[in-house]
Design an enzyme around this catalytic site. Structure first.
Site, PDB file in Angstrom:
ATOM      1  N   ASP A 124       0.775  -1.443  -0.039  1.00 63.76           N
ATOM      2  CA  ASP A 124      -0.154  -0.455   0.298  1.00 63.76           C
ATOM      3  C   ASP A 124       0.597   1.338  -0.277  1.00 63.76           C
ATOM      4  O   ASP A 124       2.016   0.662   0.262  1.00 63.76           O
ATOM      5  CB  ASP A 124      -0.805   0.202   1.185  1.00 63.76           C
ATOM      6  CG  ASP A 124      -2.111   0.831   0.919  1.00 63.76           C
ATOM      7  OD1 ASP A 124      -1.976   1.565   0.144  1.00 63.76           O
ATOM      8  OD2 ASP A 124      -3.144   0.676   1.930  1.00 63.76           O
ATOM      9  N   LYS A 125       0.343   2.235  -0.001  1.00 63.75           N
ATOM     10  CA  LYS A 125       0.982   3.878   0.273  1.00 63.75           C
ATOM     11  C   LYS A 125       0.423   4.732   0.870  1.00 63.75           C
ATOM     12  O   LYS A 125      -0.985   4.831   0.785  1.00 63.75           O
ATOM     13  CB  LYS A 125       1.155   4.095  -1.307  1.00 63.75           C
ATOM     14  CG  LYS A 125       1.337   6.038  -2.093  1.00 63.75           C
ATOM     15  CD  LYS A 125      -0.110   6.594  -1.676  1.00 63.75           C
ATOM     16  CE  LYS A 125      -0.109   7.748  -2.325  1.00 63.75           C
ATOM     17  NZ  LYS A 125      -0.849   8.545  -1.987  1.00 63.75           N
ATOM     18  N   HIS A 126       0.943   5.251   1.236  1.00 66.06           N
ATOM     19  CA  HIS A 126      -0.085   6.677   1.966  1.00 66.06           C
ATOM     20  C   HIS A 126       0.878   7.418   2.315  1.00 66.06           C
ATOM     21  O   HIS A 126       1.662   8.544   1.744  1.00 66.06           O
ATOM     22  CB  HIS A 126      -0.422   6.728   3.739  1.00 66.06           C
ATOM     23  CG  HIS A 126      -0.781   7.325   4.822  1.00 66.06           C
ATOM     24  ND1 HIS A 126      -2.212   7.131   4.605  1.00 66.06           N
ATOM     25  CD2 HIS A 126       0.129   7.940   5.439  1.00 66.06           C
ATOM     26  CE1 HIS A 126      -1.926   8.454   5.565  1.00 66.06           C
ATOM     27  NE2 HIS A 126      -0.713   8.718   5.798  1.00 66.06           N
ATOM     28  N   SER A 127      -0.370   8.730   1.802  1.00 71.58           N
ATOM     29  CA  SER A 127       0.497  10.299   1.263  1.00 71.58           C
ATOM     30  C   SER A 127       0.016  11.039   3.057  1.00 71.58           C
ATOM     31  O   SER A 127      -1.277  10.739   3.454  1.00 71.58           O
ATOM     32  CB  SER A 127      -0.529  11.203   0.285  1.00 71.58           C
ATOM     33  OG  SER A 127      -0.086  12.829   0.446  1.00 71.58           O
ATOM     34  N   THR A 173      -9.188  10.910  -0.218  1.00 74.16           N
ATOM     35  CA  THR A 173      -9.067   9.838  -1.621  1.00 74.16           C
ATOM     36  C   THR A 173     -10.640   9.036  -1.467  1.00 74.16           C
ATOM     37  O   THR A 173     -11.255   9.410  -2.193  1.00 74.16           O
ATOM     38  CB  THR A 173      -8.615   8.619  -1.403  1.00 74.16           C
ATOM     39  OG1 THR A 173      -7.076   9.163  -1.105  1.00 74.16           O
ATOM     40  CG2 THR A 173      -8.182   7.643  -1.747  1.00 74.16           C
ATOM     41  N   ARG A 213      -7.495  13.973  20.666  1.00 73.89           N
ATOM     42  CA  ARG A 213      -6.284  14.602  20.511  1.00 73.89           C
ATOM     43  C   ARG A 213      -6.911  16.242  19.193  1.00 73.89           C
ATOM     44  O   ARG A 213      -6.302  17.308  19.318  1.00 73.89           O
ATOM     45  CB  ARG A 213      -5.334  13.966  18.878  1.00 73.89           C
ATOM     46  CG  ARG A 213      -4.870  12.940  19.949  1.00 73.89           C
ATOM     47  CD  ARG A 213      -3.645  11.935  18.945  1.00 73.89           C
ATOM     48  NE  ARG A 213      -3.085  12.487  18.556  1.00 73.89           N
ATOM     49  CZ  ARG A 213      -2.636  12.938  16.487  1.00 73.89           C
ATOM     50  NH1 ARG A 213      -3.710  11.283  16.159  1.00 73.89           N
ATOM     51  NH2 ARG A 213      -2.678  12.953  15.894  1.00 73.89           N
ATOM     52  N   SER A 255      -1.500   7.048  15.006  1.00 70.35           N
ATOM     53  CA  SER A 255      -2.176   7.121  13.923  1.00 70.35           C
ATOM     54  C   SER A 255      -2.419   6.366  12.619  1.00 70.35           C
ATOM     55  O   SER A 255      -3.225   6.089  12.416  1.00 70.35           O
ATOM     56  CB  SER A 255      -2.937   8.661  14.095  1.00 70.35           C
ATOM     57  OG  SER A 255      -3.983   8.869  13.564  1.00 70.35           O
ATOM     58  N   LYS A 315      -3.524   2.180  11.375  1.00 65.97           N
ATOM     59  CA  LYS A 315      -4.543   1.821  10.887  1.00 65.97           C
ATOM     60  C   LYS A 315      -3.989   1.273   9.257  1.00 65.97           C
ATOM     61  O   LYS A 315      -4.655  -0.447   8.397  1.00 65.97           O
ATOM     62  CB  LYS A 315      -5.453   2.745  10.078  1.00 65.97           C
ATOM     63  CG  LYS A 315      -5.692   3.662  11.249  1.00 65.97           C
ATOM     64  CD  LYS A 315      -7.210   4.429  10.814  1.00 65.97           C
ATOM     65  CE  LYS A 315      -6.378   5.827  10.023  1.00 65.97           C
ATOM     66  NZ  LYS A 315      -5.521   6.357  10.694  1.00 65.97           N
ATOM     67  N   LYS A 316      -3.521   1.595   9.204  1.00 67.99           N
ATOM     68  CA  LYS A 316      -2.156   0.904   7.579  1.00 67.99           C
ATOM     69  C   LYS A 316      -1.507  -0.781   7.807  1.00 67.99           C
ATOM     70  O   LYS A 316      -2.159  -1.867   6.990  1.00 67.99           O
ATOM     71  CB  LYS A 316      -1.050   1.371   6.946  1.00 67.99           C
ATOM     72  CG  LYS A 316      -1.729   3.224   6.243  1.00 67.99           C
ATOM     73  CD  LYS A 316      -2.166   2.802   5.088  1.00 67.99           C
ATOM     74  CE  LYS A 316      -2.552   3.632   3.860  1.00 67.99           C
ATOM     75  NZ  LYS A 316      -3.293   3.564   3.089  1.00 67.99           N
TER      76      LYS A 316
END
Length: 441
Positions: free
Chosen positions: A85-88, A125, A173, A188, A192-193
């Site tokens: 996967d990818k996260h930005s 997204t 938060r 955080s 999740k990832k």
């Protein structure tokens, strides 16, 4: 005996709670044993100790991330290929995920992409995909497994049982001014990832006027924390620090960004920056997963998936599988919503675009209705900005900075003022690189 007060006191006094204590605290966040007051005190203690140069440290970040990941369902896969996967961290005009997920799937990876909604001035997204009529982001585990086994890709929202500790802590938060803690941001994002059962993860850490991390020092610190923590938790991970001193693509706004993605996927009007960053991030992901000998080879594999049209076809299959139109790839322009008011923001003088305030542009899209001012706000998928010029563009009287897509004239008036404030003309300078640096384990 473990209790919330002693854990909070340990952090407050500069210590790092034991892994077992952090696991107890995360479970308490998930099941309500830990109160909102205790959650807020914990978050503030972590934030303040981090500002003092301390914080949880590498081992503490790994322990907190794993504890929050394990507070709910953790997916395990038995598939004939790597799960990646990818996260930005978020930016303006950043719709890479929509190109990358199908491209990775075409290359043979399995991509259960758990994504989020718009946050602050940046787009989400899920919001972009939900501008496609009928598209469902809320798949249950059975439907997700079926789609991943067949199409190899899905872009979905986290279910309620994925990292529930994070959902609770993030809400606290948000109202206690502790969102900025690098320790808590890291836990955080990754909880999740990693709950999605990933074997490899590539991170896109934005830096610049349109990013949450506006200066390089903070971006590097976040990238280093994310990479070391994910690798420490057993997921092969690297990060690219990428430029957000200008919008990544020319559109900002949900349906408009999907339109630009489809033009790029189908070859109708390729956005070079969007294409190039997709290839670079995908190349890193394939190399991390052992599907390419290095990032350069992986980059070429992603480019081939895009150039051949296979990624566009896979995207269309994903849209159909998740409830969208069966003919979306062929008729996307007719299927996406359009705003009733269009207005060009025209330049009034000669000059070169020397600076762009991405934060102001992002806020303009939110004010048009393309994002949320508060939790629960409804989004207008049709509004936003298109045809935004980039740094170094030569401007003359009458040449547009951008085109506004608004619901009414009053909204267009406010957006025009914001766009004019976001652009500054001056002497031509060197354009910033799209990728500043790579951070690896």
């Amino acid at each position: 005996m473990t209790d919330a007060r002693s854990i909070i006191a340990t952090v407050r006094d500069g210590g790092v709670p034991a892994a077992g204590d952090l696991r107890w605290f995360a479970q308490g966040l998930a099941d309500g044993t830990v109160t909102d007051a205790q959650a807020g005190a914990f978050a503030m203690a972590v934030l303040l100790r981090g500002q003092d140069g301390g914080g949880l440290g590498a081992a503490g970040r790994v322990a907190l991330t794993e504890a929050m990941r394990d507070s709910g369902k953790v997916l395990h896969w038995d598939l004939p290929g790597p799960v990646i996967d990818k996260h930005s961290t978020g930016g303006i005009g950043d719709s890479v995920s929509l190109l990358l997920a199908p491209a990775l799937a075409v290359c043979g990876a399995f991509v259960p992409m758990v994504s989020g909604r718009g946050l602050g001035h940046t787009g989400g997204t899920l919001d972009k995909l939900e501008s496609i009529p009928g598209f469902r982001t809320g798949l249950d585990e059975t439907a997700l497994r079926k789609q991943i086994g067949g199409l190899r890709c899905a872009i979905v929202a986290a279910t309620a049982d994925i990292a529930p500790a994070d959902k609770r802590l993030y809400a606290v938060r948000d109202v206690t001014s502790t969102v900025e803690s690098i320790d808590l941001i890291t836990a955080s994002i990754l909880s999740k990832k990693l709950a999605a059962g990933l074997e490899a993860l590539v991170l896109d850490v934005k830096v610049g006027s349109g990013a949450f991390m506006r200066d390089m020092a903070h971006a590097e610190a976040l990238a280093a924390a994310l990479v070391s923590t994910a690798n420490g938790a057993g997921c092969r991970t690297a990060a690219l620090i990428t430029d957000m001193d200008q919008p990544l693509a020319s559109c900002a706004g949900n349906a408009l960004e999907v339109l630009e993605v489809m033009e790029t996927l189908t070859g109708g009007a390729i956005n070079a920056r969007l294409w190039d960053l997709t290839c670079k991030l995908g190349g890193e992901a394939l190399a991390l997963a052992g599907m390419a000998t290095d990032a350069d080879e992986g980059e070429g594999m992603i480019a081939e998936a895009l150039e051949s049209g296979a990624a566009a076809e896979r995207f269309g299959q994903m849209v159909a599988a998740q409830g969208g139109p069966l003919d979306f790839v062929d008729c996307y322009a007719d299927r996406l919503p359009a705003a009733p008011v269009l207005r060009e923001v025209r330049c009034t003088e000669e000059g070169t675009v020397a600076a762009i305030d991405g934060f102001v542009l992002g806020q303009a899209v939110v004010a048009l209705g393309g994002g949320r001012l508060r939790d629960g706000d409804r989004i207008n998928p049709a509004v936003g900005l298109s045809d935004m010029v980039g740094l170094g563009a030569a401007m003359h009287p009458g040449v547009p900075f951008a085109r506004i897509h608004a619901q009414n004239e009053a909204q267009a008036d406010r957006a025009e003022a914001a766009v004019r404030a976001a652009y500054r003309l001056g002497a031509a300078g060197d354009a910033p690189p799209m990728v500043w640096k790579r951070v690896g384990a």
